[in-house]
Structure formats: structure tokens, C-alpha cells
Design an enzyme around this catalytic site. Structure first.
Site, PDB file in Angstrom:
ATOM      1  N   CYS A  18      -2.339   2.814   9.117  1.00  0.00           N
ATOM      2  CA  CYS A  18      -3.376   1.877   8.638  1.00  0.00           C
ATOM      3  C   CYS A  18      -4.621   1.895   9.514  1.00  0.00           C
ATOM      4  O   CYS A  18      -5.706   1.604   9.031  1.00  0.00           O
ATOM      5  CB  CYS A  18      -2.863   0.437   8.649  1.00  0.00           C
ATOM      6  SG  CYS A  18      -1.506   0.117   7.561  1.00  0.00           S
TER       7      CYS A  18
ATOM      8  N   HIS B 151       0.865  -1.186   0.000  1.00  0.00           N
ATOM      9  CA  HIS B 151       0.000   0.000   0.000  1.00  0.00           C
ATOM     10  C   HIS B 151       0.903   1.237   0.000  1.00  0.00           C
ATOM     11  O   HIS B 151       1.989   1.212   0.596  1.00  0.00           O
ATOM     12  CB  HIS B 151      -0.834   0.076   1.292  1.00  0.00           C
ATOM     13  CG  HIS B 151      -2.174  -0.587   1.260  1.00  0.00           C
ATOM     14  ND1 HIS B 151      -2.728  -1.168   2.389  1.00  0.00           N
ATOM     15  CD2 HIS B 151      -3.095  -0.743   0.270  1.00  0.00           C
ATOM     16  CE1 HIS B 151      -3.929  -1.647   2.085  1.00  0.00           C
ATOM     17  NE2 HIS B 151      -4.170  -1.412   0.809  1.00  0.00           N
TER      18      HIS B 151
HETATM   19  N1  ARG Z   1      -4.340  -7.088   6.593  1.00  0.00           N
HETATM   20  C1  ARG Z   1      -4.679  -5.863   5.951  1.00  0.00           C
HETATM   21  C2  ARG Z   1      -4.607  -6.035   4.445  1.00  0.00           C
HETATM   22  O1  ARG Z   1      -3.724  -6.701   3.982  1.00  0.00           O
HETATM   23  C3  ARG Z   1      -3.742  -4.790   6.383  1.00  0.00           C
HETATM   24  C4  ARG Z   1      -4.104  -3.449   5.842  1.00  0.00           C
HETATM   25  C5  ARG Z   1      -3.155  -2.405   6.274  1.00  0.00           C
HETATM   26  N2  ARG Z   1      -3.645  -1.137   6.003  1.00  0.00           N
HETATM   27  C6  ARG Z   1      -2.977  -0.161   5.384  1.00  0.00           C
HETATM   28  N3  ARG Z   1      -3.526   0.997   5.255  1.00  0.00           N
HETATM   29  N4  ARG Z   1      -1.797  -0.368   4.830  1.00  0.00           N
HETATM   30  O2  ARG Z   1      -5.434  -5.528   3.728  1.00  0.00           O
END
Ligand code: ARG
Length: 275
Positions: free
Chosen positions: A268, A174
Site C-alpha cells: 500500500c 483492495h
Molecule cells: N486507509 C486507507 C484506505 O482505506 C488504506 C489504503 C491502503 N492501501 C492499499 N493499497 N490497500 O483507503
């Protein structure tokens, strides 16, 4: 080194307690279904983060956690708002799809103009906003989750230029684990998470950026929340904390070890609301 004094701006955030947090599927390289999570500790760490933000003077709204949506704690992924307009999320993985409706319902209760997305996008996971950069600039990541078509869609919905950046390292899947806004016009990022062309774009747009290295990114240091002065980042990211301090900001460290097991940290779990 002297800097103009960094000034905090009071923010409004949205968070969701990790009451149902587990790692029962693996959709990023950090998730390992064989490593147990301590849900009580996760909630305790989350509460300390929430209290840290409210102690800094910010407002934190909370979403009711939904059983069966273990990643809902990562509230940043549920939408992206700019100046009262909200671009809804559409998750890539079916395991997270239903989170989008919970976020949409939250915005229905306030003075927001909400746009349902056509294209896959994971909210602030892949979008960042810099209100004072070039008159208001959106940075957007693609490569793992958000469809590049969503970048154009976000630009139409939000009426701000969107700069597309290509993520190339699956560990940094991300945008918000590779880059963060430090204030209204400056960023910190790990160049190696981006394609060479995107690195060039970032270098051109942000000559004063705080440059992070791979260790900083792996410590999830870039997954931070800043109010323009106080930079809240996790306890492991001490080296990045010092780089940020040298640039005139004040690092505030919090321990989010449990939430790292899901592949996330401070940013996150904190969505910024921009009315
Ligand atoms: N387990 C979640 C996923 O893989 C984690 C998300 C993390 N969030 C972020 N904004 N990077 O989607």
C-alpha cells in the site's frame, strides 16, 4: 524442491512519508479512530522499508506529504503506470480525493503520458501488472473501491488486457491485500477474498500461484512488494514468508505495525513506476 533461479529486476518506486499519518476517519474495517497512532514510530518504520528497498538496489522517489491527507502514505493508491502511460486515480472517499492531484503533479515532472480517469479507481490498490504473463496482463479488483467501469477505462488507456476480479470480503477491500505479483508472471493470493467465479479465473490463469490462507491475508502478508527474487512483506506474515521461500523466493520481513492501523502494509505504501 528445485526451482529455476529467481532473478531480481531493478525497480523504481514512489513513496510518501507518513508525517501526517493519523486514523481520524474509518473507511475500511481495519481503521479504528479510538486506537492512537504513534506518528514517530510510523515514520521510523516507513524509513526502514524505504532503506530496505534502496539496499536491494532499487530507486525510491518520494512525494511531499500534504497536511490534512493522513492516508497519503498509502502511495500505491495514487495512480497506475504501465510502459510510460499513467492511469490516474479517482478516490472513492472524499477524505482521500485530493491525493490524486499530488500524484498527477509528480508525473507531470517526468516523461509520462498521463490520463485523467472518468471512473472511480484507487490505482495500484486495485490494479496489478504482470509484464510476462500472457504478453502483459493487468489484474483488476472491484467490489469495494474501484468501479468495474474503470477496468475497461484502464484497458483503453494502457492498451493491455484487463482481467476483472470480484472481491467479496470487506476485510480485503483492495486487490493488493488479497493478491500480489511475485515476479513478472506469477502471483500469490488468498482465494477466499474473491468470488467463486474469480477464483476460477485465477486458477486458470495462474496454475503455479502460491496459495495463501486467511491467516496470511489477515497478517497483510499479501500486501507485499517483490522484485522477482526478494519479497518484502511485513514481520507478522511469517507463515506466508515460508510458503514464498518454498517457492524459491527470498522473503525480507519489515515491521509496519503502525501503518496496519490504517488498513495497509508494504504494498500500500509503495507505488511501482513503470516507465
Ligand atoms: N486507509 C486507507 C484506505 O482505506 C488504506 C489504503 C491502503 N492501501 C492499499 N493499497 N490497500 O483507503
Amino acid at each position: 524442491m528445485s526451482h529455476t533461479e529467481r532473478l531480481p529486476r531493478i525497480r523504481t518506486y514512489l513513496m510518501c512519508a507518513p508525517e501526517h499519518f493519523t486514523v481520524e476517519y474509518a473507511i475500511n474495517p481495519w481503521m479504528d479512530v479510538t486506537v492512537p497512532v504513534d506518528p514517530e514510530l510510523a515514520v521510523k518504520q516507513w524509513q526502514i522499508l524505504r532503506d530496505t528497498l534502496t539496499d536491494l538496489g532499487h530507486t525510491v522517489h518520494v512525494l511531499e506529504p500534504v497536511p490534512g491527507l493522513p492516508d497519503m502514505v498509502y502511495a500505491a493508491n495514487g495512480a497506475f503506470s504501465v510502459d510510460g502511460k499513467v492511469y490516474g486515480a479517482r478516490f472513492k472517499h472524499p477524505q482521500r480525493a485530493d491525493e490524486a492531484a499530488a500524484h498527477k503533479a509528480f508525473y507531470a515532472g517526468g516523461p509520462w503520458t498521463f490520463a485523467d480517469p472518468v471512473h472511480v479507481n484507487e490505482g495500484e490498490g486495485d490494479f496489478a501488472y504482470l509484464p510476462a504473463a500472457y504478453g502483459g496482463l493487468i489484474l483488476a479488483g472491484h467490489g469495494f473501491r474501484t468501479d468495474p467501469a474503470a477496468h475497461a477505462e484502464a484497458q483503453e488507456v494502457l492498451g493491455r488486457p484487463v482481467i476483472s476480479l470480484k472481491l467479496v470480503d470487506p476485510a480485503f477491500y483492495h486487490l493488493d491485500v488479497a493478491l500480489a505479483a511475485l515476479d513478472d508472471e506469477n502471483v500469490t493470493y488468498y482465494p477466499g477474498a474473491f468470488s467463486e467465479s474469480s477464483q476460477r479465473v485465477l486458477a486458470q490463469l495462474f496454475p503455479d500461484a502460491v496459495i495463501a490462507d486467511r491467516a496470511d491475508a489477515e497478517a497483510f502478508g499479501l500486501n507485499l512488494v517483490s522484485d522477482g527474487k526478494h519479497v518484502v512483506l511485513n514481520t507478522e506474515a511469517t507463515a506466508l514468508g515460508e510458503k514464498i521461500r518454498a517457492a524459491g523466493y527470498t522473503p525480507v520481513h519489515v515491521d509496519l505495525s503502525e501503518l496496519k492501523l490504517g488498513g495497509g502494509s508494504v504494498k500500500c505504501v509503495v507505488a511501482e513506476l513503470r516507465p
